[in-house]
Scaffold this active site. Structure first.
Site, PDB file in Angstrom:
ATOM      1  N   GLY A 231       1.065  19.896  44.164  1.00  0.00           N
ATOM      2  CA  GLY A 231       1.628  19.433  45.423  1.00  0.00           C
ATOM      3  C   GLY A 231       2.470  18.185  45.377  1.00  0.00           C
ATOM      4  CD  GLU A 265      -4.889  24.485  40.824  1.00  0.00           C
ATOM      5  OE1 GLU A 265      -4.172  24.743  41.809  1.00  0.00           O
ATOM      6  OE2 GLU A 265      -6.042  24.926  40.705  1.00  0.00           O
ATOM      7  NE  ARG A 268       7.922  21.147  45.096  1.00  0.00           N
ATOM      8  CZ  ARG A 268       8.404  22.127  45.859  1.00  0.00           C
ATOM      9  NH1 ARG A 268       9.692  22.369  45.868  1.00  0.00           N
ATOM     10  NH2 ARG A 268       7.596  22.850  46.618  1.00  0.00           N
ATOM     11  CB  CYS A 334      26.432  40.954  52.685  1.00  0.00           C
ATOM     12  SG  CYS A 334      27.812  41.354  51.619  1.00  0.00           S
TER      13      CYS A 334
HETATM   14  N1  LLP Z   1      -1.871  25.390  42.883  1.00  0.00           N
HETATM   15  C1  LLP Z   1      -1.827  26.324  43.844  1.00  0.00           C
HETATM   16  C2  LLP Z   1      -3.050  27.028  44.209  1.00  0.00           C
HETATM   17  C3  LLP Z   1      -0.611  26.598  44.495  1.00  0.00           C
HETATM   18  O1  LLP Z   1      -0.568  27.508  45.466  1.00  0.00           O
HETATM   19  C4  LLP Z   1       0.564  25.891  44.124  1.00  0.00           C
HETATM   20  C5  LLP Z   1       1.834  26.163  44.783  1.00  0.00           C
HETATM   21  C6  LLP Z   1       0.466  24.952  43.086  1.00  0.00           C
HETATM   22  C7  LLP Z   1      -0.777  24.713  42.497  1.00  0.00           C
HETATM   23  C8  LLP Z   1       1.632  24.164  42.590  1.00  0.00           C
HETATM   24  O2  LLP Z   1       2.130  23.336  43.598  1.00  0.00           O
HETATM   25  P1  LLP Z   1       3.328  22.311  43.270  1.00  0.00           P
HETATM   26  O3  LLP Z   1       2.795  21.266  42.334  1.00  0.00           O
HETATM   27  O4  LLP Z   1       4.437  23.091  42.696  1.00  0.00           O
HETATM   28  O5  LLP Z   1       3.681  21.749  44.603  1.00  0.00           O
HETATM   29  N2  LLP Z   1       8.265  28.151  46.872  1.00  0.00           N
HETATM   30  C9  LLP Z   1       7.986  26.876  47.481  1.00  0.00           C
HETATM   31  C10 LLP Z   1       6.736  26.243  46.927  1.00  0.00           C
HETATM   32  C11 LLP Z   1       5.506  27.113  47.069  1.00  0.00           C
HETATM   33  C12 LLP Z   1       4.279  26.499  46.437  1.00  0.00           C
HETATM   34  C13 LLP Z   1       3.168  27.473  46.366  1.00  0.00           C
HETATM   35  N3  LLP Z   1       1.975  27.000  45.747  1.00  0.00           N
HETATM   36  C14 LLP Z   1       9.203  25.986  47.307  1.00  0.00           C
HETATM   37  O6  LLP Z   1      10.185  26.426  46.732  1.00  0.00           O
HETATM   38  O7  LLP Z   1       9.211  24.867  47.779  1.00  0.00           O
END
Ligand code: LLP
Length: 406
Positions: A231, A265, A268, A334
């Site tokens: 996150g 976890e 991004r 499109c």
């Molecule tokens: N753990 C779980 C259970 C998750 O659902 C996610 C992301 C992460 C870890 C990793 O989160 P991060 O560190 O990447 O924030 N497609 C969207 C983002 C969707 C995130 C879904 N879950 C975007 O492009 O912003």
């Protein structure tokens, strides 16, 4: 100034591999990973890279070589981790809808933990483990009901979201899980959302989860690890983002003397700013109200602007000698929603190469074949070297699984 990735100019990569092209910097991946392991060093965390952010085999392999574990949400992601030489024993299986076949695959592979998100899922994992004569290592994903203050589509820790077990029900759910003969409770987990720009919701979630840990301990249920999810946001434009050192200090203080191993976890924040999408300008078009820069990359290559109104910085790779003007940067698909940037000042002309920044996360992994467009190629750069890590798709590959029958 000509833009480059490490020591390789983008223009050379575009000539060699064509466009649209995702380009990743290997040293940026390494630095981002070290950012976590350094900041959290005192807690000896297991960093489980969230494969959904970018599941390219070379990226997984690189993280595996740095000692990373993985967070997966499907059998396909587990297959990728295994194919890239990742360690199943350091892999956490998250997600609200794991199928029986996926659970069986993960149990046989020997994953570290299943993050279970509902009572029916507890029942399903118990049943599959019993059938296989195995014990499944499990944790409950608890929904701490804190506001992540991010885009509603990527907020996951509120009562109204489909994710996790409600905070108020979590204690009982743990007691229920503890009674299952083929489940072994090894952890506790939460993940409240993505692209968080403020540290406080992450801390608040950790606090709430630790209160639950203490209540569970009184009942004799002792998770060994605390998984705080991902996150942490990144800079796309000029956002403030959580400082990892401050995050680590706060978590360490909150954990105190409890004997809990930390799992994280991140997705991004490990890959997002290590990647750039290169695209060539096809036309500059003057509309009645707006100018349009039409590029060969489209929403199928980078869905985030269309889906979340997300901002990605866009700049010309080389000076063009033309005057800057304001335009929407759009693709050939499109759909009116097919834009990469709106109302941008840019100096470019037909044939110019543009760099769309922060495209390492949720870009290639969310790409589609919409409008029967081939998925773009991906390149990894290390110093002066570049390697093709995914070939550009062909029309034949796109059609390979279809039959034209009457
Ligand atoms: N753990 C779980 C259970 C998750 O659902 C996610 C992301 C992460 C870890 C990793 O989160 P991060 O560190 O990447 O924030 N497609 C969207 C983002 C969707 C995130 C879904 N879950 C975007 O492009 O912003």
């Amino acid at each position: 100034m000509n833009l480059s990735c490490e020591q390789v100019p983008y223009s050379r990569l575009a000539e060699e591999f064509g466009t649209p092209l995702y380009v990743y910097s290997q040293s940026a991946l390494t630095e981002a990973f070290k950012g976590y392991t350094d900041a959290f060093a005192a807690l000896e965390p297991l960093v489980c890279y969230a494969v959904k952010a970018n599941g390219n085999l070379s990226i997984i392999k690189h993280f595996a070589s740095l000692g990373s574990g993985f967070d997966i949400v499907s059998g396909g992601e587990l297959a990728r981790v295994l194919a890239a030489g990742g360690d199943a024993g350091k892999t956490i299986f998250s997600g609200v809808g794991k199928s029986e076949a996926e659970i069986e695959f993960a149990l046989n592979a020997g994953v570290k933990c299943f993050n279970m998100e509902s009572i029916p899922e507890i029942d399903r994992i118990q049943a599959v483990a019993a059938r296989l004569g195995k014990t499944a290592p499990v944790s409950l994903r608890v929904n701490p009901d804190v506001d992540a203050k991010t885009h509603p589509y990527i907020s996951t820790g509120l009562k109204a979201n489909k994710f996790g077990i409600a905070y108020a029900d979590a204690f009982q759910a743990y007691q229920y899980a503890a009674q299952q003969p083929n489940l072994n409770i090894v952890g506790i987990d939460c993940h409240i959302g993505s692209q968080l720009t403020d540290l406080s919701p992450l801390i608040e979630a950790c606090e709430r989860i630790l209160l639950l840990v203490d209540r569970l301990a009184e009942a004799g249920i002792m998770p060994e690890h605390l998984d705080l999810g991902g996150g942490v946001g990144i800079v796309y434009d000029n956002e403030n983002v959580p400082d990892l050192n401050a995050y680590a200090r706060a978590v360490q203080k909150l954990i105190g003397t409890r004997r809990l191993k930390l799992v994280l976890e991140p997705g991004r924040s490990l890959v997002g700013n290590a990647g750039t999408l290169l695209t060539r300008v096809e036309f500059v078009k003057q509309g009645e109200e707006k100018n349009f820069v039409i590029t060969d990359a489209a929403m199928n290559d980078l869905m985030r602007p269309a889906l979340y109104g997300a901002f990605h910085r866009i700049e010309a790779v080389e000076p063009t000698g033309t005057e800057p003007f304001t335009a929407d940067i759009v693709g050939p698909v499109c759909e009116t929603g097919d834009f990469i940037g709106k109302d941008r000042r840019i100096a470019c002309e037909a044939g110019s190469l543009l760099a769309v920044h922060s495209a390492g996360a949720y870009a290639a992994s969310m790409a589609s074949n919409y409008n029967a467009r081939n998925r773009a190629a991906e390149v990894m750069v290390s110093g002066t070297q570049s390697r093709l890590i995914r070939q550009r798709e062909t029309w034949e590959q796109q059609m390979a699984n279809e039959t034209a029958c009457l």
